[in-house]
Design a protein around this motif. Structure first.
Motif, PDB file in Angstrom:
ATOM      1  N   ASP A  45      47.968  45.478  42.266  1.00 32.02           N
ATOM      2  CA  ASP A  45      46.594  44.963  42.324  1.00 32.02           C
ATOM      3  C   ASP A  45      46.589  43.466  42.006  1.00 32.02           C
ATOM      4  O   ASP A  45      47.438  42.967  41.263  1.00 32.02           O
ATOM      5  CB  ASP A  45      45.717  45.682  41.294  1.00 32.02           C
ATOM      6  N   ASN A  98      43.896  40.761  40.439  1.00 32.23           N
ATOM      7  CA  ASN A  98      42.598  40.709  39.747  1.00 32.23           C
ATOM      8  C   ASN A  98      42.078  39.299  39.526  1.00 32.23           C
ATOM      9  O   ASN A  98      40.996  39.116  38.959  1.00 32.23           O
ATOM     10  CB  ASN A  98      42.710  41.441  38.394  1.00 32.23           C
ATOM     11  N   GLU A  99      42.876  38.306  39.988  1.00 33.39           N
ATOM     12  CA  GLU A  99      42.403  36.940  39.808  1.00 33.39           C
ATOM     13  C   GLU A  99      42.892  36.040  40.923  1.00 33.39           C
ATOM     14  O   GLU A  99      44.066  36.057  41.265  1.00 33.39           O
ATOM     15  CB  GLU A  99      42.908  36.346  38.480  1.00 33.39           C
ATOM     16  N   THR A 154      50.893  37.664  43.876  1.00 34.59           N
ATOM     17  CA  THR A 154      50.934  38.974  44.556  1.00 34.59           C
ATOM     18  C   THR A 154      52.277  39.651  44.275  1.00 34.59           C
ATOM     19  O   THR A 154      52.761  40.432  45.075  1.00 34.59           O
ATOM     20  CB  THR A 154      50.768  38.770  46.074  1.00 34.59           C
ATOM     21  N   LYS A 175      38.468  45.375  48.593  1.00 33.59           N
ATOM     22  CA  LYS A 175      37.953  44.291  47.734  1.00 33.59           C
ATOM     23  C   LYS A 175      36.820  44.897  46.906  1.00 33.59           C
ATOM     24  O   LYS A 175      35.838  45.397  47.450  1.00 33.59           O
ATOM     25  CB  LYS A 175      37.446  43.124  48.549  1.00 33.59           C
ATOM     26  N   ASP A 181      35.696  41.049  42.172  1.00 37.28           N
ATOM     27  CA  ASP A 181      36.724  39.994  42.234  1.00 37.28           C
ATOM     28  C   ASP A 181      38.142  40.559  42.266  1.00 37.28           C
ATOM     29  O   ASP A 181      39.116  39.815  42.206  1.00 37.28           O
ATOM     30  CB  ASP A 181      36.593  39.060  41.011  1.00 37.28           C
ATOM     31  N   SER A 182      38.235  41.906  42.327  1.00 39.36           N
ATOM     32  CA  SER A 182      39.572  42.531  42.326  1.00 39.36           C
ATOM     33  C   SER A 182      39.948  43.025  43.717  1.00 39.36           C
ATOM     34  O   SER A 182      39.087  43.335  44.543  1.00 39.36           O
ATOM     35  CB  SER A 182      39.588  43.715  41.351  1.00 39.36           C
ATOM     36  N   LYS A 206      42.456  45.929  45.400  1.00 38.38           N
ATOM     37  CA  LYS A 206      43.261  47.112  45.053  1.00 38.38           C
ATOM     38  C   LYS A 206      43.727  47.827  46.320  1.00 38.38           C
ATOM     39  O   LYS A 206      43.259  47.493  47.428  1.00 38.38           O
ATOM     40  CB  LYS A 206      42.384  48.055  44.202  1.00 38.38           C
TER      41      LYS A 206
END
Ligand SMILES: N[C@H](CCC[C@H](N)C(=O)O)C(=O)O
Length: 263
Positions: A120, A122-123, A135, A236, A239-240, A242
């Motif tokens: 994942d 997350n930012e 990534t 999406k 803001d994450s 997955k």
């Protein structure tokens, strides 16, 4: 020492693979790995991977850049290592392996492509004219109007060795949005190769995430690279990002043996 190796490539990002399940290659030096990856004096590759045994996973992945240094996650490398595992008889519907950035799931699809689940994200840092995200490897992503005309080596080298990134390094990706909303073209200058590679799996993933077209929910992005086409699918959620899957070809090129001095 005589070493048996396997050469694989995934959209032109190419790798030397060593079957290290008996731990025979655990003590390779940085110089030896750099020699094996050398395109004039060695086998030639963007990186080298060890397939190691692991008590809790189908295998462990160790990745080294062409400069001989162990590095962070390699998306195309992970896909090629899964194809190698399949080719040597480690047969699974779904592979589960461990790499430097944690566990990964993968599959060899009926059409021969390999899908790899990335961790994942997350930012994503937006810096005005580029993005920074990780990534599995660190990436700088910048939008360009015509990536085909760009001097990727010159522009990428300048950013990679700028004061912000000189010490740790970073992979530099230039992205062009194509006519279709879900299609981009990406060119990458890779840390540790210190040149443009024909594609970069974690870079393609990073470029796809910043090029999302559905604000919330499922996204599919087709990514063209110098070495061929990959696809990235993800959800999406705010803001994450997955359920990120990187899919594309991964093929054996040749196998061989090479004498390795104690360099
Ligand atoms: N050169 C990268 C690792 C390999 C990434 C690339 N080959 C990929 O497919 O993700 C780095 O040092 O961060």
């Amino acid at each position: 020492m005589k070493l048996t190796f396997y050469k694989y490539q995934g959209t032109g990002n190419d790798f030397v693979i060593l079957d290290n399940r008996n731990n025979g290659y655990a003590s390779l030096t940085k110089n030896q790995i750099n020699f094996l990856c050398d395109r004039r004096f060695g086998i030639g590759a963007d990186g080298l991977m060890l397939l190691n045994s692991h008590p809790s996973y189908d295998f462990e992945m160790k990745y080294y850049n062409a400069d001989g240094g162990e590095s962070t996650m390699c998306g195309n490398g992970g896909r090629c290592l899964v194809k190698f595992a399949n080719d040597i008889g480690i047969l699974k519907e779904s592979y589960h392996f461990i790499a430097i950035d944690g566990e990964h799931e993968a599959s060899v699809d009926l059409d021969g492509t390999v899908s790899l689940k990335m961790n994942d994200v997350n930012e994503i840092q937006y810096k005005g004219d580029h993005f920074i995200l990780n990534t599995g490897s660190p990436h700088y992503v910048q939008s360009k109007s015509d990536v085909q005309q760009l001097d990727v080596y010159k522009e990428g080298h300048k950013i990679r060795y700028s004061p912000s990134f000189e010490k740790e390094g970073i992979n530099v990706n230039f992205v062009e949005q194509l006519e279709a909303a879900d299609k981009i073209f990406v060119r990458t200058y890779e840390r540790g190769v210190e040149d443009e590679t024909y594609s970069c799996g974690t870079g393609v993933t990073a470029a796809a995430l910043v090029s999302y077209h559905n604000e919330n929910g499922f996204n599919h992005v087709d990514v063209l690279t110098k070495g061929g086409q990959l696809s990235v699918e993800f959800d999406k959620i705010g803001d994450s990002f997955k359920n990120i899957w990187l899919t594309g070809p991964a093929e054996k090129v040749f196998e061989g043996t090479i004498a390795l001095n104690t360099v």
